[in-house]
Design a protein around this motif. Structure first.
Motif, PDB file in Angstrom:
ATOM      1  N   ALA A 100       0.839  -1.214   0.000  1.00 45.75           N
ATOM      2  CA  ALA A 100       0.000   0.000   0.000  1.00 45.75           C
ATOM      3  C   ALA A 100       0.865   1.251   0.000  1.00 45.75           C
ATOM      4  O   ALA A 100       0.552   2.242  -0.683  1.00 45.75           O
ATOM      5  CB  ALA A 100      -0.929  -0.017   1.218  1.00 45.75           C
ATOM      6  N   ARG A 101       1.972   1.235   0.737  1.00 50.54           N
ATOM      7  CA  ARG A 101       2.864   2.398   0.773  1.00 50.54           C
ATOM      8  C   ARG A 101       3.505   2.637  -0.586  1.00 50.54           C
ATOM      9  O   ARG A 101       3.619   3.782  -1.049  1.00 50.54           O
ATOM     10  CB  ARG A 101       3.946   2.175   1.836  1.00 50.54           C
ATOM     11  N   GLN A 169       6.307   5.152   8.618  1.00 42.50           N
ATOM     12  CA  GLN A 169       6.141   5.305  10.063  1.00 42.50           C
ATOM     13  C   GLN A 169       4.895   4.578  10.561  1.00 42.50           C
ATOM     14  O   GLN A 169       4.898   4.021  11.663  1.00 42.50           O
ATOM     15  CB  GLN A 169       6.071   6.788  10.420  1.00 42.50           C
ATOM     16  N   TYR A 170       3.822   4.583   9.782  1.00 42.17           N
ATOM     17  CA  TYR A 170       2.601   3.854  10.129  1.00 42.17           C
ATOM     18  C   TYR A 170       1.770   3.685   8.874  1.00 42.17           C
ATOM     19  O   TYR A 170       2.056   4.284   7.830  1.00 42.17           O
ATOM     20  CB  TYR A 170       1.802   4.581  11.216  1.00 42.17           C
ATOM     21  N   GLY A 171       0.758   2.828   8.966  1.00 47.17           N
ATOM     22  CA  GLY A 171      -0.099   2.552   7.821  1.00 47.17           C
ATOM     23  C   GLY A 171      -1.542   2.376   8.255  1.00 47.17           C
ATOM     24  O   GLY A 171      -1.863   2.367   9.457  1.00 47.17           O
ATOM     25  N   VAL A 172      -2.434   2.224   7.276  1.00 42.77           N
ATOM     26  CA  VAL A 172      -3.847   2.026   7.561  1.00 42.77           C
ATOM     27  C   VAL A 172      -4.025   0.728   8.347  1.00 42.77           C
ATOM     28  O   VAL A 172      -3.470  -0.313   7.997  1.00 42.77           O
ATOM     29  CB  VAL A 172      -4.671   1.982   6.261  1.00 42.77           C
ATOM     30  N   GLY A 173      -4.789   0.800   9.441  1.00 46.55           N
ATOM     31  CA  GLY A 173      -5.003  -0.358  10.296  1.00 46.55           C
ATOM     32  C   GLY A 173      -4.115  -0.388  11.523  1.00 46.55           C
ATOM     33  O   GLY A 173      -4.392  -1.137  12.463  1.00 46.55           O
ATOM     34  N   ASP A 174      -3.050   0.431  11.537  1.00 46.45           N
ATOM     35  CA  ASP A 174      -2.168   0.474  12.705  1.00 46.45           C
ATOM     36  C   ASP A 174      -2.828   1.245  13.845  1.00 46.45           C
ATOM     37  O   ASP A 174      -3.644   2.153  13.626  1.00 46.45           O
ATOM     38  CB  ASP A 174      -0.839   1.150  12.351  1.00 46.45           C
ATOM     39  N   ILE A 189      -5.061   7.679   5.265  1.00 47.50           N
ATOM     40  CA  ILE A 189      -3.851   8.501   5.216  1.00 47.50           C
ATOM     41  C   ILE A 189      -3.830   9.259   3.897  1.00 47.50           C
ATOM     42  O   ILE A 189      -4.022   8.667   2.831  1.00 47.50           O
ATOM     43  CB  ILE A 189      -2.579   7.638   5.328  1.00 47.50           C
ATOM     44  N   SER A 190      -3.630  10.551   3.959  1.00 43.49           N
ATOM     45  CA  SER A 190      -3.413  11.363   2.764  1.00 43.49           C
ATOM     46  C   SER A 190      -2.147  12.175   2.989  1.00 43.49           C
ATOM     47  O   SER A 190      -1.548  12.133   4.067  1.00 43.49           O
ATOM     48  CB  SER A 190      -4.612  12.285   2.498  1.00 43.49           C
ATOM     49  N   LEU A 191      -1.741  12.925   1.970  1.00 40.37           N
ATOM     50  CA  LEU A 191      -0.534  13.724   2.122  1.00 40.37           C
ATOM     51  C   LEU A 191      -0.730  14.870   3.107  1.00 40.37           C
ATOM     52  O   LEU A 191       0.245  15.420   3.614  1.00 40.37           O
ATOM     53  CB  LEU A 191      -0.085  14.276   0.771  1.00 40.37           C
ATOM     54  N   ARG A 192      -1.992  15.236   3.395  1.00 39.59           N
ATOM     55  CA  ARG A 192      -2.240  16.369   4.291  1.00 39.59           C
ATOM     56  C   ARG A 192      -2.674  15.935   5.680  1.00 39.59           C
ATOM     57  O   ARG A 192      -2.275  16.537   6.673  1.00 39.59           O
ATOM     58  CB  ARG A 192      -3.295  17.303   3.688  1.00 39.59           C
ATOM     59  N   THR A 193      -3.509  14.909   5.788  1.00 35.45           N
ATOM     60  CA  THR A 193      -4.059  14.538   7.087  1.00 35.45           C
ATOM     61  C   THR A 193      -3.977  13.026   7.317  1.00 35.45           C
ATOM     62  O   THR A 193      -3.849  12.240   6.381  1.00 35.45           O
ATOM     63  CB  THR A 193      -5.540  14.961   7.202  1.00 35.45           C
ATOM     64  N   TRP A 204     -10.706  11.331  14.620  1.00 35.26           N
ATOM     65  CA  TRP A 204      -9.786  12.462  14.715  1.00 35.26           C
ATOM     66  C   TRP A 204      -9.118  12.682  13.362  1.00 35.26           C
ATOM     67  O   TRP A 204      -8.586  11.746  12.765  1.00 35.26           O
ATOM     68  CB  TRP A 204      -8.703  12.189  15.767  1.00 35.26           C
ATOM     69  N   TYR A 205      -9.149  13.944  12.899  1.00 36.63           N
ATOM     70  CA  TYR A 205      -8.464  14.331  11.669  1.00 36.63           C
ATOM     71  C   TYR A 205      -7.233  15.142  12.081  1.00 36.63           C
ATOM     72  O   TYR A 205      -7.350  16.298  12.506  1.00 36.63           O
ATOM     73  CB  TYR A 205      -9.369  15.153  10.762  1.00 36.63           C
ATOM     74  N   VAL A 206      -6.074  14.532  11.965  1.00 32.17           N
ATOM     75  CA  VAL A 206      -4.833  15.142  12.447  1.00 32.17           C
ATOM     76  C   VAL A 206      -3.987  15.564  11.256  1.00 32.17           C
ATOM     77  O   VAL A 206      -3.708  14.756  10.364  1.00 32.17           O
ATOM     78  CB  VAL A 206      -4.043  14.153  13.327  1.00 32.17           C
ATOM     79  N   ARG A 207      -3.590  16.836  11.218  1.00 27.96           N
ATOM     80  CA  ARG A 207      -2.719  17.314  10.148  1.00 27.96           C
ATOM     81  C   ARG A 207      -1.330  16.715  10.312  1.00 27.96           C
ATOM     82  O   ARG A 207      -0.791  16.671  11.418  1.00 27.96           O
ATOM     83  CB  ARG A 207      -2.638  18.837  10.181  1.00 27.96           C
ATOM     84  N   ASN A 208      -0.772  16.244   9.210  1.00 27.89           N
ATOM     85  CA  ASN A 208       0.532  15.581   9.272  1.00 27.89           C
ATOM     86  C   ASN A 208       1.626  16.498   9.802  1.00 27.89           C
ATOM     87  O   ASN A 208       2.551  16.051  10.479  1.00 27.89           O
ATOM     88  CB  ASN A 208       0.921  15.057   7.887  1.00 27.89           C
ATOM     89  N   GLY A 209       1.522  17.789   9.506  1.00 27.12           N
ATOM     90  CA  GLY A 209       2.535  18.724   9.978  1.00 27.12           C
ATOM     91  C   GLY A 209       2.499  18.952  11.475  1.00 27.12           C
ATOM     92  O   GLY A 209       3.464  19.456  12.056  1.00 27.12           O
ATOM     93  N   GLU A 210       1.374  18.608  12.124  1.00 32.00           N
ATOM     94  CA  GLU A 210       1.242  18.789  13.557  1.00 32.00           C
ATOM     95  C   GLU A 210       1.663  17.553  14.343  1.00 32.00           C
ATOM     96  O   GLU A 210       1.668  17.566  15.576  1.00 32.00           O
ATOM     97  CB  GLU A 210      -0.214  19.137  13.902  1.00 32.00           C
TER      98      GLU A 210
END
Length: 327
Positions: A100-101, A169-174, A189-193, A204-210
């Motif tokens: 998937a990655r 670092q992590y994937g869907v289902g982790d 997982i998207s490039l933004r969140t 929870w929608y977490v921004r990757n930059g945060e």
């Protein structure tokens, strides 16, 4: 007739003069041909690069990671060892995440190729049309800097998402911990969140930059840890034997035996307090199953301790008054 013939000749001369004009030749022949060549090159480059990325993705997906080299010295020599079923399941999960990655990185690469190729084609065509592209490039640079300052958090999110995918670092289902008490299963997982669902069902929608740090509970294997408090009035050696045997019996239960990778290990007394001592044990499990194993083991250990007369501190509750039997 003479007048008509003269007009025809003049018209022919005008058309010939117009056609022989270098400016006409440039706009009707040279520029269209150059633009057509640029478009053909852009289409071919875009197709070729996408094809190469697709081939690379397919090869990466189909090629499994290199297996560990067989041991030549030590127990078993070079003999091929039998792989336990739980390890096979663990490796299959890791392989699905790896594939998937790779596909996600391939999609990002195709988008980057399309942006690069067609931006080059657009600038080349504008240059062929006689427009000075240098100011456009300079303006784009200034606009890019302004956009970078105005949307730096967005750029930060995208860059963090790209590095997160590259580093796996992590994937869907982790099940992951992203800080601030947010722990949950990764749903998207998207490039933004990154989208998480915690144990209460909250999304929870977490921004990757945060995301400054990530704790992954589902990478390769997990450790189920047990802390069993025992009252000081008990014989420590007897308590050790009962709890250790209870650990060994608990992991053989049908509900959790397939999730346990190794034999439980009794670490002994990990803490000594004024009112109790704590026995610690650990067992390696499949990723994500450590909590379920803990629940079953704790229930079994408590039952065995009660049956064998091993008491916990304050067995009747703190502050409880126990009536002494009349002698």
């Amino acid at each position: 007739m003479v007048t008509a013939s003269t007009n025809t000749e003049n018209l022919v001369q005008d058309v010939s003069s117009w056609w022989d004009n270098p400016l006409t030749q440039d706009w009707l022949i040279d520029k269209p041909i150059s633009i057509a060549i640029t478009l053909v090159v852009a289409f071919f480059a875009h197709w070729l690069l996408r094809k190469l990325i697709t081939k690379a993705v397919e090869r990466g997906v189909k090629t499994p990671p290199k297996a560990e080299m067989p041991r030549i010295f030590g127990r078993g020599g070079a003999k091929k060892e039998e792989i336990p079923p739980e390890v096979v399941i663990m490796r299959k999960t890791q392989e699905q995440r790896r594939q998937a990655r790779i596909r996600t990185l391939g999609a990002v690469g195709k988008s980057a190729v399309a942006i690069f190729v067609w931006t080059w084609a657009a600038l080349t065509i504008l240059d062929k049309l006689g427009l000075n592209v240098a100011p456009l490039i300079a303006s784009a640079g200034v606009a890019g800097v302004a956009l970078g300052f105005g949307a730096q958090s967005l750029v930060k999110d995208f860059l963090s998402g790209i590095f997160m995918l590259i580093e796996d670092q992590y994937g869907v289902g982790d099940t992951i911990d992203v800080g601030d008490g947010i722990i949950g299963d990764v749903e998207d997982i998207s490039l933004r969140t990154t989208t998480l669902r915690d144990m209460d069902g909250t999304v929870w929608y977490v921004r990757n930059g945060e995301i400054l740090r990530v704790g992954n509970f589902s990478n390769e294997y997990a450790i189920a840890r047990f802390e069993v408090p025992v009252g000081l009035s008990n014989d420590s050696e007897r308590a050790w034997e009962v709890i250790e045997q209870s650990f060994l019996d608990a992991v053989k239960q049908d509900a959790i035996k397939d999730a346990v990778i190794e034999v439980p290990k009794m670490k002994g007394i990990s803490a000594f307090e004024p009112d109790h001592m704590t026995f610690r044990g650990v067992v390696k499990t499949l990723p994500g199953y450590q909590w379920e194993v803990q629940r079953y083991v704790y229930a079994r250990v408590l039952s065995d301790m009660q049956r064998e007369g091993i008491t916990t501190p304050y067995p009747h509750g703190m502050g409880a008054v126990v009536k002494q039997a009349d002698s």
